[in-house]
Scaffold this motif. Sequence first.
Motif, mmCIF file in Angstrom:
data_model
loop_
_atom_site.group_PDB
_atom_site.id
_atom_site.type_symbol
_atom_site.label_atom_id
_atom_site.label_comp_id
_atom_site.label_asym_id
_atom_site.label_seq_id
_atom_site.Cartn_x
_atom_site.Cartn_y
_atom_site.Cartn_z
ATOM 1 N N VAL A 58 -3.409 18.468 29.306
ATOM 2 C CA VAL A 58 -3.867 19.283 28.179
ATOM 3 C C VAL A 58 -4.396 18.342 27.108
ATOM 4 O O VAL A 58 -3.760 17.332 26.793
ATOM 5 C CB VAL A 58 -2.689 20.121 27.637
ATOM 6 N N ASN A 59 -5.554 18.675 26.553
ATOM 7 C CA ASN A 59 -6.141 17.770 25.568
ATOM 8 C C ASN A 59 -5.426 17.827 24.228
ATOM 9 O O ASN A 59 -4.810 18.823 23.867
ATOM 10 C CB ASN A 59 -7.638 18.064 25.396
ATOM 11 N N CYS A 60 -5.522 16.716 23.510
ATOM 12 C CA CYS A 60 -5.018 16.633 22.145
ATOM 13 C C CYS A 60 -6.093 17.228 21.245
ATOM 14 O O CYS A 60 -7.284 17.015 21.463
ATOM 15 C CB CYS A 60 -4.782 15.165 21.811
ATOM 16 N N LEU A 61 -5.690 18.000 20.236
ATOM 17 C CA LEU A 61 -6.684 18.685 19.405
ATOM 18 C C LEU A 61 -7.122 17.871 18.190
ATOM 19 O O LEU A 61 -7.972 18.304 17.419
ATOM 20 C CB LEU A 61 -6.126 20.035 18.940
ATOM 21 N N ARG A 62 -6.526 16.709 18.017
ATOM 22 C CA ARG A 62 -6.905 15.892 16.882
ATOM 23 C C ARG A 62 -8.320 15.345 17.097
ATOM 24 O O ARG A 62 -8.614 14.762 18.140
ATOM 25 C CB ARG A 62 -5.918 14.735 16.750
ATOM 26 N N LYS A 63 -9.182 15.537 16.095
ATOM 27 C CA LYS A 63 -10.607 15.220 16.277
ATOM 28 C C LYS A 63 -10.858 13.750 16.600
ATOM 29 O O LYS A 63 -11.728 13.422 17.393
ATOM 30 C CB LYS A 63 -11.402 15.605 15.022
ATOM 31 N N ASP A 64 -10.108 12.859 15.968
ATOM 32 C CA ASP A 64 -10.374 11.436 16.179
ATOM 33 C C ASP A 64 -9.555 10.847 17.330
ATOM 34 O O ASP A 64 -9.485 9.645 17.500
ATOM 35 C CB ASP A 64 -10.123 10.643 14.886
ATOM 36 N N CYS A 65 -8.942 11.699 18.121
ATOM 37 C CA CYS A 65 -8.116 11.209 19.214
ATOM 38 C C CYS A 65 -8.967 11.046 20.476
ATOM 39 O O CYS A 65 -9.504 12.010 21.002
ATOM 40 C CB CYS A 65 -6.967 12.172 19.489
ATOM 41 N N VAL A 66 -9.074 9.809 20.946
ATOM 42 C CA VAL A 66 -9.843 9.521 22.154
ATOM 43 C C VAL A 66 -8.850 9.193 23.270
ATOM 44 O O VAL A 66 -7.902 8.447 23.053
ATOM 45 C CB VAL A 66 -10.794 8.323 21.925
ATOM 46 N N ASP A 67 -9.069 9.765 24.425
ATOM 47 C CA ASP A 67 -8.210 9.511 25.597
ATOM 48 C C ASP A 67 -6.773 9.982 25.422
ATOM 49 O O ASP A 67 -5.894 9.561 26.155
ATOM 50 C CB ASP A 67 -8.185 8.019 25.966
ATOM 51 N N GLY A 68 -6.526 10.805 24.438
ATOM 52 C CA GLY A 68 -5.177 11.317 24.265
ATOM 53 C C GLY A 68 -4.948 12.540 25.128
ATOM 54 O O GLY A 68 -5.775 12.892 25.977
ATOM 55 N N GLY A 69 -3.827 13.195 24.892
ATOM 56 C CA GLY A 69 -3.532 14.409 25.629
ATOM 57 C C GLY A 69 -2.092 14.407 26.097
ATOM 58 O O GLY A 69 -1.319 13.500 25.783
ATOM 59 N N PHE A 70 -1.769 15.461 26.828
ATOM 60 C CA PHE A 70 -0.389 15.665 27.263
ATOM 61 C C PHE A 70 -0.419 15.890 28.762
ATOM 62 O O PHE A 70 -1.000 16.861 29.241
ATOM 63 C CB PHE A 70 0.198 16.876 26.544
ATOM 64 N N ASP A 71 0.183 14.976 29.489
ATOM 65 C CA ASP A 71 0.110 15.027 30.941
ATOM 66 C C ASP A 71 1.366 15.695 31.507
ATOM 67 O O ASP A 71 2.443 15.113 31.500
ATOM 68 C CB ASP A 71 -0.038 13.606 31.488
ATOM 69 N N LYS A 74 3.565 15.330 36.097
ATOM 70 C CA LYS A 74 4.881 14.942 36.629
ATOM 71 C C LYS A 74 5.895 16.067 36.482
ATOM 72 O O LYS A 74 6.714 16.295 37.359
ATOM 73 C CB LYS A 74 5.403 13.695 35.896
ATOM 74 N N VAL A 75 5.835 16.719 35.325
ATOM 75 C CA VAL A 75 6.755 17.830 35.060
ATOM 76 C C VAL A 75 6.577 18.910 36.129
ATOM 77 O O VAL A 75 7.540 19.387 36.735
ATOM 78 C CB VAL A 75 6.484 18.430 33.654
ATOM 79 N N ILE A 76 5.331 19.258 36.370
ATOM 80 C CA ILE A 76 5.048 20.366 37.278
ATOM 81 C C ILE A 76 5.313 19.982 38.736
ATOM 82 O O ILE A 76 5.908 20.756 39.486
ATOM 83 C CB ILE A 76 3.607 20.888 37.036
ATOM 84 N N THR A 77 4.935 18.781 39.135
ATOM 85 C CA THR A 77 5.190 18.393 40.532
ATOM 86 C C THR A 77 6.698 18.292 40.795
ATOM 87 O O THR A 77 7.163 18.678 41.865
ATOM 88 C CB THR A 77 4.483 17.068 40.906
ATOM 89 N N GLY A 89 10.567 21.397 27.466
ATOM 90 C CA GLY A 89 10.603 19.997 27.069
ATOM 91 C C GLY A 89 9.632 19.729 25.943
ATOM 92 O O GLY A 89 9.073 20.654 25.350
ATOM 93 N N ALA A 90 9.434 18.452 25.663
ATOM 94 C CA ALA A 90 8.524 18.048 24.600
ATOM 95 C C ALA A 90 7.811 16.775 25.017
ATOM 96 O O ALA A 90 8.352 15.971 25.773
ATOM 97 C CB ALA A 90 9.300 17.820 23.311
ATOM 98 N N LEU A 91 6.592 16.622 24.544
ATOM 99 C CA LEU A 91 5.799 15.436 24.849
ATOM 100 C C LEU A 91 5.016 15.029 23.609
ATOM 101 O O LEU A 91 4.552 15.890 22.858
ATOM 102 C CB LEU A 91 4.778 15.747 25.950
ATOM 103 N N SER A 92 4.848 13.718 23.438
ATOM 104 C CA SER A 92 3.952 13.236 22.391
ATOM 105 C C SER A 92 2.595 12.966 23.011
ATOM 106 O O SER A 92 2.493 12.736 24.214
ATOM 107 C CB SER A 92 4.492 11.922 21.803
ATOM 108 N N CYS A 93 1.569 12.975 22.180
ATOM 109 C CA CYS A 93 0.238 12.621 22.671
ATOM 110 C C CYS A 93 0.333 11.271 23.355
ATOM 111 O O CYS A 93 0.954 10.337 22.841
ATOM 112 C CB CYS A 93 -0.749 12.552 21.502
#
Length: 114
Positions: A58-71, A74-77, A89-93
């Motif tokens: 899932v992408n990070c919505l912060r405009k200046d964030c490049v290559d960020g996101g929430f993977d 692993k959780v789903i597999t 659970g919780a994840l950081s960018c």
Amino acid sequence: MMEKKQEMIQQRRDAGSIATHFPEVSSIDMNMTYNQKGTRSILRTFHFTPSSYAFFIVNCLRKDCVDGGFDLTKVITAMIKNRRVEVKGALSCKVTDSSTSHSDIVYEVAIQYA
Ligand SMILES: [Zn+2]
């Protein structure tokens, strides 16, 4: 050469669906609260069916964030492997660590099995 490359792209595309990777899964729902410093929380929901691509980043919505996101791959597999129906659970960018975190998500994943 070209043919080979195209073949590989095609193969990846062919191998990409949830039905191919996880034939036992009939649907996946991801609900998350997206929190970013200085902005209001945003509720984001994603629904996957067997024909969806098995792509859980899932992408990070912060405009200046490049290559960020929430993977959540692993959780789903791991959930599918253990046939779990619900996980929270919780994840950081992924480009930040907890001290520099500019956004995070609190997620709930629900999976239905065929
Ligand atoms: Zn980010």
